[in-house]
Design a protein around this motif. Structure first.
Motif, short mmCIF file in Angstrom:
data_model
loop_
_atom_site.label_atom_id
_atom_site.label_comp_id
_atom_site.label_asym_id
_atom_site.label_seq_id
_atom_site.Cartn_x
_atom_site.Cartn_y
_atom_site.Cartn_z
N GLU A 29 -4.71 4.75 -5.91
CA GLU A 29 -4.61 5.66 -4.76
C GLU A 29 -4.81 4.90 -3.45
N ILE A 30 -5.75 3.95 -3.48
CA ILE A 30 -5.99 3.14 -2.28
C ILE A 30 -4.76 2.28 -1.97
N SER A 31 -4.20 1.69 -3.02
CA SER A 31 -2.99 0.87 -2.81
C SER A 31 -1.87 1.71 -2.22
N ALA A 32 -1.73 2.93 -2.75
CA ALA A 32 -0.66 3.80 -2.25
C ALA A 32 -0.89 4.14 -0.78
N HIS A 33 -2.15 4.35 -0.42
CA HIS A 33 -2.50 4.68 0.97
C HIS A 33 -2.16 3.50 1.90
N GLN A 35 -0.16 1.07 1.31
CA GLN A 35 1.28 0.86 1.32
C GLN A 35 1.96 1.81 2.31
N TYR A 36 1.50 3.05 2.31
CA TYR A 36 2.06 4.06 3.21
C TYR A 36 1.90 3.62 4.66
N MET A 37 0.69 3.16 5.00
CA MET A 37 0.43 2.73 6.38
C MET A 37 1.33 1.54 6.74
N ASN A 38 1.44 0.57 5.81
CA ASN A 38 2.27 -0.60 6.09
C ASN A 38 3.74 -0.22 6.24
N ALA A 103 2.43 10.89 14.75
CA ALA A 103 1.02 11.03 14.37
C ALA A 103 0.90 11.98 13.19
N GLY A 104 1.70 13.05 13.20
CA GLY A 104 1.70 14.00 12.09
C GLY A 104 2.09 13.32 10.79
N GLU A 105 3.10 12.43 10.88
CA GLU A 105 3.54 11.72 9.69
C GLU A 105 2.46 10.77 9.18
#
Lengths: 140, 381
Positions: A29-33, A35-38, A103-105
């Motif tokens: 879950e942390i990796s997915a988070h 990854q999302y930010m990157n 920001a919403g995204e």
């Protein structure tokens, strides 16, 4: 074209919808988070809207001038409630609406259970140089 | 090496390639290659016809690139479509480039970036610096913009209003770093005015010149704002003002009024007054009325209220202001100013402080904070 700061808070902001502390997420879950930010940052670079982004340590120190050679240092006058900033991203977008949309995204980054965190992000415009045509008419 | 010459030739060379059927992005790459080649070759072997040389080299580069392209069929079509060489009308090509770079399918920031790159001939690095964003971000902004317009054909006349808006956006960015965007916008608008006979193009050029002429007086050495009434009029560029007024008068004489001409007329009335007290506020109000008819811009009505305050007294100005939405940008600042003129110093100080909170930029915030402080310290005495 205006620059906005998207501020991510450790605390001080209202609670997220999916409010589980990160240390109780699974590593995936942390990796997915992350990854999302990157991916988000990379996508904004692609659209020509990315300026800067950094993560900040949760530890901070308050300092002030207090006479020669002895600046006092504390962990903060309001240790209980101090608003810790987790990180920021600076974007350069065409409109306030676009800043809000992004920001919403960003707030939808996945958290525990792979579900969006729905965390609160602060959006603040940069104060820039005055435009060339700003005539100080009613200031004189 | 005459960098200004290269920069001024870039758009027309690019325009020739695009009109001959080159894809915009590929044409741009080819022109950049030609410019690099020019920098290398010209110092020892200057060409007789600089533009012709650039067109020839850029076109050859484009064909080389197209030949090595996998799309064999398309390449052959392009070569077939190549028109006979010969003199090309630079005028239309450059104009088309303006319209392409300000295409309505682009966002304002993309249109601005593409215009500075393709028409202005600035490097991506220079544009990124001027807008204080990373070079990679600006490079992406430009290449996306190029992709967006790459399928656009020049079979329809563009919208001159969009082109003017883009140029005005560039002008309003002011300057930072080594590129003066206001001067760049004036250069590009001049070029446009030379190729495109339209009273609003002349109106925008006049407006820019009239604003730019006062720039030196607009800020103090420490960067703080100097109100119009307090500006040292000796530091205004009278040559530039005279040029702006002349261009404006010729445009107005054609009797096709538009918003830029009306704005320029207001700027001209300010520039024309020997002292702030001698400003013809009655005529300025009339121009604001004209402007309000032409545009549906609430900021125009706000400025009009302030002008009414000067022409008919602060009470009349406050009455005009009261009719407007108080969430308008600078509404509070205008109210503060008019209340001060009306002698209502406590209210004025409070409103100045409130306006400072809402100010859109640092210089304006500092200025409004100082106004509040001036009234507050004055009343304490």
């Amino acid at each position: 074209m205006a620059k906005y700061l998207l501020l991510k808070h450790y605390r001080g902001a209202p609670a997220a919808v999916n409010d589980v502390p990160m240390d109780r997420w699974t590593p995936e879950e942390i990796s997915a988070h992350v990854q999302y930010m990157n991916d988000f940052a990379a996508r904004l670079e692609g659209t020509g809207e990315f300026v800067d982004g950094q993560a900040l340590s949760p530890e901070g120190t308050f300092v002030r001038y207090d006479g020669e050679g002895r600046p006092p240092v504390t962990d903060g006058p309001f240790a209980e409630t101090k608003d810790l900033i987790a990180g920021w991203m600076v974007i350069d977008v065409d409109s306030y609406e676009r800043a809000i949309e992004l920001a919403g995204e960003l707030s939808a980054a996945p958290g525990a259970g792979g579900k969006p965190i729905h965390e609160w992000l602060e959006v603040r415009p940069f104060l820039a140089a005055p435009p060339t045509t700003t005539e100080c008419l009613f200031h004189g | 090496m005459d960098e200004a010459l290269l920069r001024s030739l870039t758009p027309s060379v690019l325009g020739v390639l695009v009109r001959r059927g080159a894809d915009f992005a590929a044409a741009e790459d080819a022109v950049q290659d030609a410019l690099v080649e020019a920098v290398r070759v010209w110092p020892t072997d200057p060409p007789r016809d600089a533009k012709g040389w650039l067109v020839a080299v850029a076109w050859r580069r484009f064909l080389d690139a197209a030949r090595s392209d996998a799309a064999r069929r398309r390449r052959e079509d392009l070569v077939d479509a190549e028109p006979a060489s010969g003199p090309t009308p630079a005028v239309d090509d450059t104009l088309q480039l303006y319209f392409l770079c300000a295409h309505p399918s682009l966002t304002p920031s993309s249109a601005v970036a593409l215009t500075l790159r393709a028409v202005g001939g600035l490097t991506t690095h220079q544009i990124a610096q001027a807008y204080l964003v990373p070079e990679a971000t600006m490079a992406q902004r430009i290449s996306r913009a190029k992709r967006t317009v790459s399928g656009v054909r020049f079979d329809q006349p563009g919208d001159v209003a969009t082109v003017l808006r883009v140029l005005y956006l560039v002008f309003n960015e002011g300057y930072s770093g080594d590129i003066d965007l206001a001067a760049e916008a004036i250069r590009l608008t001049r070029q446009l005015a030379a190729t495109f006979d339209h009273p609003e193009v002349a109106g925008l050029l006049a407006l820019m010149l009239l604003h730019h002429a006062r720039r030196a007086a607009r800020t103090a050495p420490d960067g703080s704002l100097v109100p119009l009434a307090e500006q040292d009029r000796g530091r205004w560029d009278t040559m530039m003002i005279a040029e702006g007024v002349e261009i404006l008068q010729a445009a107005l004489a054609r009797d096709r009024l538009g918003e830029y001409q009306a704005q320029a007329a207001i700027a001209a009335l300010h520039a024309d007054a020997p002292t702030a007290a001698e400003t013809d506020w009655v005529q300025i109000v009339e121009w604001y009325d004209e402007l309000a008819r032409l545009t549906d811009n609430p900021v125009v009505r706000l400025n009009r209220a302030v002008a009414v305050g000067e022409a008919d007294g602060p009470r009349a100005g406050l009455a005009a202001l009261a009719a407007l939405d108080d969430t308008l940008p600078r509404h509070t600042a205008a109210a503060a100013y008019l209340h001060e003129r009306d002698g209502n110093l406590t209210t004025a100080a409070r409103l100045y402080a409130e306006a400072a909170h809402k100010a859109p930029n640092l210089a304006e915030r500092d200025h409004l904070t100082r106004q509040a402080a001036r009234l507050n310290t004055h009343q304490r005495r």
